[in-house]
Design an enzyme around this catalytic site. Structure first.
Site, PDB file in Angstrom:
ATOM      1  N   ASP A 155       0.295  -0.687  59.631  1.00  0.00           N
ATOM      2  CA  ASP A 155      -1.166  -0.772  59.509  1.00  0.00           C
ATOM      3  C   ASP A 155      -1.814  -0.197  60.760  1.00  0.00           C
ATOM      4  OD1 ASP A 155      -3.924  -1.967  59.235  1.00  0.00           O
ATOM      5  OD2 ASP A 155      -2.958  -2.955  57.530  1.00  0.00           O
TER       6      ASP A 155
ATOM      7  N   THR B 152      -9.341  -2.021  58.956  1.00  0.00           N
ATOM      8  CA  THR B 152      -9.992  -3.208  58.369  1.00  0.00           C
ATOM      9  C   THR B 152      -9.066  -4.422  58.375  1.00  0.00           C
ATOM     10  OG1 THR B 152      -9.334  -2.388  56.189  1.00  0.00           O
ATOM     11  CG2 THR B 152     -11.612  -1.994  56.860  1.00  0.00           C
TER      12      THR B 152
ATOM     13  N   ASP C 283      -0.781   4.883  61.498  1.00  0.00           N
ATOM     14  CA  ASP C 283      -1.807   5.467  60.636  1.00  0.00           C
ATOM     15  C   ASP C 283      -1.094   6.352  59.602  1.00  0.00           C
ATOM     16  OD1 ASP C 283      -3.749   7.238  59.554  1.00  0.00           O
ATOM     17  OD2 ASP C 283      -5.054   6.863  61.277  1.00  0.00           O
TER      18      ASP C 283
ATOM     19  N   TYR D 173       8.792   7.769  59.736  1.00  0.00           N
ATOM     20  CA  TYR D 173      10.234   7.935  59.486  1.00  0.00           C
ATOM     21  C   TYR D 173      10.903   6.579  59.556  1.00  0.00           C
ATOM     22  CZ  TYR D 173       9.043  12.795  60.094  1.00  0.00           C
ATOM     23  OH  TYR D 173       8.459  14.018  59.939  1.00  0.00           O
TER      24      TYR D 173
ATOM     25  N   LYS E 296      10.551  10.505  48.759  1.00  0.00           N
ATOM     26  CA  LYS E 296      11.424  11.575  48.250  1.00  0.00           C
ATOM     27  C   LYS E 296      12.676  11.708  49.136  1.00  0.00           C
ATOM     28  CE  LYS E 296      11.418  16.581  47.946  1.00  0.00           C
ATOM     29  NZ  LYS E 296      10.813  17.685  48.660  1.00  0.00           N
ATOM     30  N   ARG E 297      12.464  11.700  50.459  1.00  0.00           N
ATOM     31  CA  ARG E 297      13.587  11.908  51.391  1.00  0.00           C
ATOM     32  C   ARG E 297      14.597  10.771  51.320  1.00  0.00           C
ATOM     33  NH1 ARG E 297      14.845  10.380  56.418  1.00  0.00           N
ATOM     34  NH2 ARG E 297      12.875   9.343  56.869  1.00  0.00           N
TER      35      ARG E 297
ATOM     36  N   TYR F 235     -13.780   7.803  48.393  1.00  0.00           N
ATOM     37  CA  TYR F 235     -12.815   6.805  47.918  1.00  0.00           C
ATOM     38  C   TYR F 235     -12.336   7.152  46.509  1.00  0.00           C
ATOM     39  CZ  TYR F 235     -11.024   2.046  46.922  1.00  0.00           C
ATOM     40  OH  TYR F 235     -10.244   0.957  46.588  1.00  0.00           O
TER      41      TYR F 235
ATOM     42  N   TYR G 234       4.707  14.503  42.223  1.00  0.00           N
ATOM     43  CA  TYR G 234       5.995  14.194  42.874  1.00  0.00           C
ATOM     44  C   TYR G 234       6.986  13.636  41.847  1.00  0.00           C
ATOM     45  CZ  TYR G 234       5.120  15.121  47.807  1.00  0.00           C
ATOM     46  OH  TYR G 234       4.904  15.745  49.003  1.00  0.00           O
TER      47      TYR G 234
ATOM     48  N   ARG H  34     -17.868  -6.790  50.678  1.00  0.00           N
ATOM     49  CA  ARG H  34     -17.775  -6.880  49.223  1.00  0.00           C
ATOM     50  C   ARG H  34     -18.494  -8.127  48.729  1.00  0.00           C
ATOM     51  NH1 ARG H  34     -11.505  -5.151  48.536  1.00  0.00           N
ATOM     52  NH2 ARG H  34     -11.428  -5.828  50.693  1.00  0.00           N
TER      53      ARG H  34
HETATM   54  P1  NAD Z   1      -8.416  -4.012  53.060  1.00  0.00           P
HETATM   55  O1  NAD Z   1      -9.449  -3.134  53.654  1.00  0.00           O
HETATM   56  O2  NAD Z   1      -8.476  -5.467  53.336  1.00  0.00           O
HETATM   57  O3  NAD Z   1      -6.953  -3.524  53.470  1.00  0.00           O
HETATM   58  C1  NAD Z   1      -6.638  -2.190  53.695  1.00  0.00           C
HETATM   59  C2  NAD Z   1      -5.624  -2.121  54.821  1.00  0.00           C
HETATM   60  O4  NAD Z   1      -5.260  -0.766  55.065  1.00  0.00           O
HETATM   61  C3  NAD Z   1      -6.179  -2.683  56.139  1.00  0.00           C
HETATM   62  O5  NAD Z   1      -5.223  -3.507  56.749  1.00  0.00           O
HETATM   63  C4  NAD Z   1      -6.433  -1.423  56.958  1.00  0.00           C
HETATM   64  O6  NAD Z   1      -6.397  -1.665  58.351  1.00  0.00           O
HETATM   65  C5  NAD Z   1      -5.328  -0.528  56.465  1.00  0.00           C
HETATM   66  N1  NAD Z   1      -5.587   0.909  56.649  1.00  0.00           N
HETATM   67  C6  NAD Z   1      -6.731   1.593  56.378  1.00  0.00           C
HETATM   68  N2  NAD Z   1      -6.569   2.890  56.672  1.00  0.00           N
HETATM   69  C7  NAD Z   1      -5.288   3.029  57.141  1.00  0.00           C
HETATM   70  C8  NAD Z   1      -4.528   4.125  57.623  1.00  0.00           C
HETATM   71  N3  NAD Z   1      -5.047   5.363  57.691  1.00  0.00           N
HETATM   72  N4  NAD Z   1      -3.261   3.894  58.034  1.00  0.00           N
HETATM   73  C9  NAD Z   1      -2.730   2.654  58.003  1.00  0.00           C
HETATM   74  N5  NAD Z   1      -3.411   1.572  57.560  1.00  0.00           N
HETATM   75  C10 NAD Z   1      -4.682   1.768  57.129  1.00  0.00           C
HETATM   76  O7  NAD Z   1      -8.448  -3.734  51.485  1.00  0.00           O
HETATM   77  P2  NAD Z   1      -7.668  -4.463  50.306  1.00  0.00           P
HETATM   78  O8  NAD Z   1      -8.680  -5.103  49.447  1.00  0.00           O
HETATM   79  O9  NAD Z   1      -6.558  -5.264  50.841  1.00  0.00           O
HETATM   80  O10 NAD Z   1      -7.104  -3.210  49.517  1.00  0.00           O
HETATM   81  C11 NAD Z   1      -5.736  -2.799  49.640  1.00  0.00           C
HETATM   82  C12 NAD Z   1      -5.488  -1.619  48.719  1.00  0.00           C
HETATM   83  O11 NAD Z   1      -5.768  -2.001  47.364  1.00  0.00           O
HETATM   84  C13 NAD Z   1      -6.362  -0.414  49.025  1.00  0.00           C
HETATM   85  O12 NAD Z   1      -5.586   0.761  48.862  1.00  0.00           O
HETATM   86  C14 NAD Z   1      -7.443  -0.472  47.984  1.00  0.00           C
HETATM   87  O13 NAD Z   1      -7.938   0.796  47.668  1.00  0.00           O
HETATM   88  C15 NAD Z   1      -6.711  -1.095  46.796  1.00  0.00           C
HETATM   89  N6  NAD Z   1      -7.642  -1.793  45.913  1.00  0.00           N
HETATM   90  C16 NAD Z   1      -8.185  -2.988  46.261  1.00  0.00           C
HETATM   91  C17 NAD Z   1      -9.087  -3.621  45.406  1.00  0.00           C
HETATM   92  C18 NAD Z   1      -9.704  -4.953  45.734  1.00  0.00           C
HETATM   93  O14 NAD Z   1     -10.545  -5.437  44.954  1.00  0.00           O
HETATM   94  N7  NAD Z   1      -9.344  -5.613  46.788  1.00  0.00           N
HETATM   95  C19 NAD Z   1      -9.440  -3.014  44.195  1.00  0.00           C
HETATM   96  C20 NAD Z   1      -8.878  -1.780  43.887  1.00  0.00           C
HETATM   97  C21 NAD Z   1      -7.957  -1.182  44.745  1.00  0.00           C
HETATM   98  N1  UDP Z   2     -23.288  -6.411  45.590  1.00  0.00           N
HETATM   99  C1  UDP Z   2     -24.419  -7.207  45.729  1.00  0.00           C
HETATM  100  N2  UDP Z   2     -24.595  -7.866  46.906  1.00  0.00           N
HETATM  101  C2  UDP Z   2     -23.710  -7.782  47.937  1.00  0.00           C
HETATM  102  C3  UDP Z   2     -22.567  -6.982  47.786  1.00  0.00           C
HETATM  103  C4  UDP Z   2     -22.391  -6.293  46.604  1.00  0.00           C
HETATM  104  O1  UDP Z   2     -25.237  -7.316  44.819  1.00  0.00           O
HETATM  105  O2  UDP Z   2     -23.941  -8.441  48.968  1.00  0.00           O
HETATM  106  C5  UDP Z   2     -23.051  -5.729  44.302  1.00  0.00           C
HETATM  107  C6  UDP Z   2     -22.728  -4.248  44.402  1.00  0.00           C
HETATM  108  O3  UDP Z   2     -23.918  -3.483  44.393  1.00  0.00           O
HETATM  109  C7  UDP Z   2     -21.891  -4.042  43.146  1.00  0.00           C
HETATM  110  C8  UDP Z   2     -21.161  -5.373  42.968  1.00  0.00           C
HETATM  111  O4  UDP Z   2     -21.891  -6.330  43.718  1.00  0.00           O
HETATM  112  O5  UDP Z   2     -22.716  -3.825  42.034  1.00  0.00           O
HETATM  113  C9  UDP Z   2     -19.724  -5.334  43.482  1.00  0.00           C
HETATM  114  O6  UDP Z   2     -19.748  -4.802  44.771  1.00  0.00           O
HETATM  115  P1  UDP Z   2     -18.464  -4.703  45.701  1.00  0.00           P
HETATM  116  O7  UDP Z   2     -18.886  -4.007  46.953  1.00  0.00           O
HETATM  117  O8  UDP Z   2     -17.840  -6.035  45.829  1.00  0.00           O
HETATM  118  O9  UDP Z   2     -17.398  -3.836  44.890  1.00  0.00           O
HETATM  119  P2  UDP Z   2     -17.470  -2.504  43.996  1.00  0.00           P
HETATM  120  O10 UDP Z   2     -18.879  -2.000  43.909  1.00  0.00           O
HETATM  121  O11 UDP Z   2     -16.585  -1.546  44.696  1.00  0.00           O
HETATM  122  O12 UDP Z   2     -16.969  -2.949  42.695  1.00  0.00           O
END
Ligand code: NAD
Ligand code: UDP
Length: 318
Positions: A35, A39, A60, A66, A107-108, A147, A161, A188
């Site tokens: 990580d 975030t 990152d 590796y 892959k590797r 995103y 792949y 969120r």
């Molecule tokens: P999060 O932001 O809490 O976690 C993401 C993690 O990735 C963090 O620990 C951050 O530091 C790390 N990170 C970011 N960029 C990086 C990089 N370049 N190199 C290494 N680490 C990096 O988010 P989350 O909710 O835990 O989401 C995890 C995964 O699940 C993400 O790929 C996200 O797109 C996917 N996802 C989450 C949700 C959800 O509702 N939580 C929904 C759809 C998809």
């Molecule tokens: N949202 C809101 N108030 C907040 C945060 C989000 O009304 O304080 C709304 C946002 O506009 C969206 C929904 O809640 O319509 C979900 O937002 P979130 O950011 O959780 O996730 P995503 O939009 O990626 O589904």
């Protein structure tokens, strides 16, 4: 006990990743968490640091890695719109270069690799609920595109792949997930609403609150991710993972105010550009292929999450 594997979790210090690392450690696997802490936090994985089968590296994923592992869960990427729009170029790089680096690694070393994709690949969907066969309605130029398009390109890379190099892939399309270990400042909706409600501050609804989302509790999601990784090699996905219980954002605000016994008001702010109006997973495929469906009710999941943020808030005041 099942065979112990070496497993890499990128983004393992984040919300979902920290729960996944814990579950995999509990199952007796050797877990390597990578990580860059954009975030994610050390706090999320602090309780795993003493385990002999857990290791943390700051890395990152836009740079090659590796290591030798049997399985890779590629979760690295900020997921909150506020966080992924902070540095949109880095968000695209994380999804695209990150996927290339992790697929190259898989892959590797001939590892199985699971991609944390997202319901955002459906954009602002005109089909509801969304089945995996729906190609989506994404604005490629808007503020969410870094995103949405980054994740869509990552899916493309996974399938190329798979076809070109026979990498064993699994693509999970994750819908809105919530629970413990979300950051208070994550941005969120569930964390925002609970944090505000616990402080009796106004809950901000973007737009009129009629937009819908479907929220899955973290334990259900982790269960599904592990089940997907364990499927036979011919199961590639994409496969929707989420809770099909659809709710208006206004109703979520009212529910959280009620459940926290808060004195908070509701205030309205402009709806951000390209904010999807509806989102609900069709999970027929997950039901039939994984034998999985969420089992945690919204009330149970919210209660646990409210308790978590209550403790975070209490600790911050000490
Ligand atoms: P999060 O932001 O809490 O976690 C993401 C993690 O990735 C963090 O620990 C951050 O530091 C790390 N990170 C970011 N960029 C990086 C990089 N370049 N190199 C290494 N680490 C990096 O988010 P989350 O909710 O835990 O989401 C995890 C995964 O699940 C993400 O790929 C996200 O797109 C996917 N996802 C989450 C949700 C959800 O509702 N939580 C929904 C759809 C998809
Ligand atoms: N949202 C809101 N108030 C907040 C945060 C989000 O009304 O304080 C709304 C946002 O506009 C969206 C929904 O809640 O319509 C979900 O937002 P979130 O950011 O959780 O996730 P995503 O939009 O990626 O589904």
């Amino acid at each position: 006990m099942q065979d112990s594997k070496q497993i890499l979790v990128t983004g393992g210090a984040g919300f979902i990743g920290s729960h996944l690392c814990e579950e995999l450690c509990n199952r007796g696997h050797d877990v390597l968490c990578a990580d860059n802490f954009f975030t994610g936090t050390r706090h999320n994985i602090e309780h795993l640091m003493d385990r002999r089968n857990f290791e943390l590296i700051r890395h990152d994923v836009t740079f090659p890695l590796y290591v030798e592992v049997d399985e890779i869960y590629n979760l690295a990427c900020p997921a909150s719109p506020v966080k992924y729009q902070f540095d949109p170029v880095q968000t695209t790089k994380t999804s695209v270069h990150g996927a290339i680096n992790m697929l190259g690694l898989a892959k590797r070393i001939k590892a199985k690799i699971l991609q944390a994709s997202t319901s955002e690949v459906y954009g602002d969907p005109i089909v509801n609920p969304q089945p995996e066969s729906y190609w989506g309605n994404v604005n490629p130029l808007g503020p969410r595109a870094c995103y949405d398009e980054g994740k869509r390109c990552a899916e493309t890379l996974f399938f190329d792949y798979y076809r070109q190099h026979q990498v064993r892939i699994k693509v999970a399309r994750i819908f809105n997930t919530y629970g413990e270990n979300m950051r208070s400042d994550d941005g969120r909706v569930i964390s925002n609403f609970i944090v505000r409600a616990l402080q009796n501050q106004p809950l901000e609804i973007y737009g009129d609150g009629s937009q819908t989302r479907s929220f899955c509790y973290i334990a259900d999601l982790v269960d599904a991710l592990v089940k997907l990784m364990e499927t036979d090699d011919d199961v590639t996905g994409p496969i929707n993972l989420g809770n099909p219980t659809e709710l208006k954002i206004y109703d979520m605000a009212a529910k959280i105010i009620e459940m926290t016994g808060s004195k908070s008001d509701i205030v309205y702010q402009p709806l951000p550009q390209d904010d999807p109006m509806q989102r609900k997973p069709d999970i027929s495929l997950a039901r039939s292929v994984l034998g999985w469906e969420p089992t945690t009710t919204l009330e149970d999941g919210l209660n646990k999450t409210i308790e978590y943020f209550g403790n975070v808030y209490a600790a911050s005041k000490q």
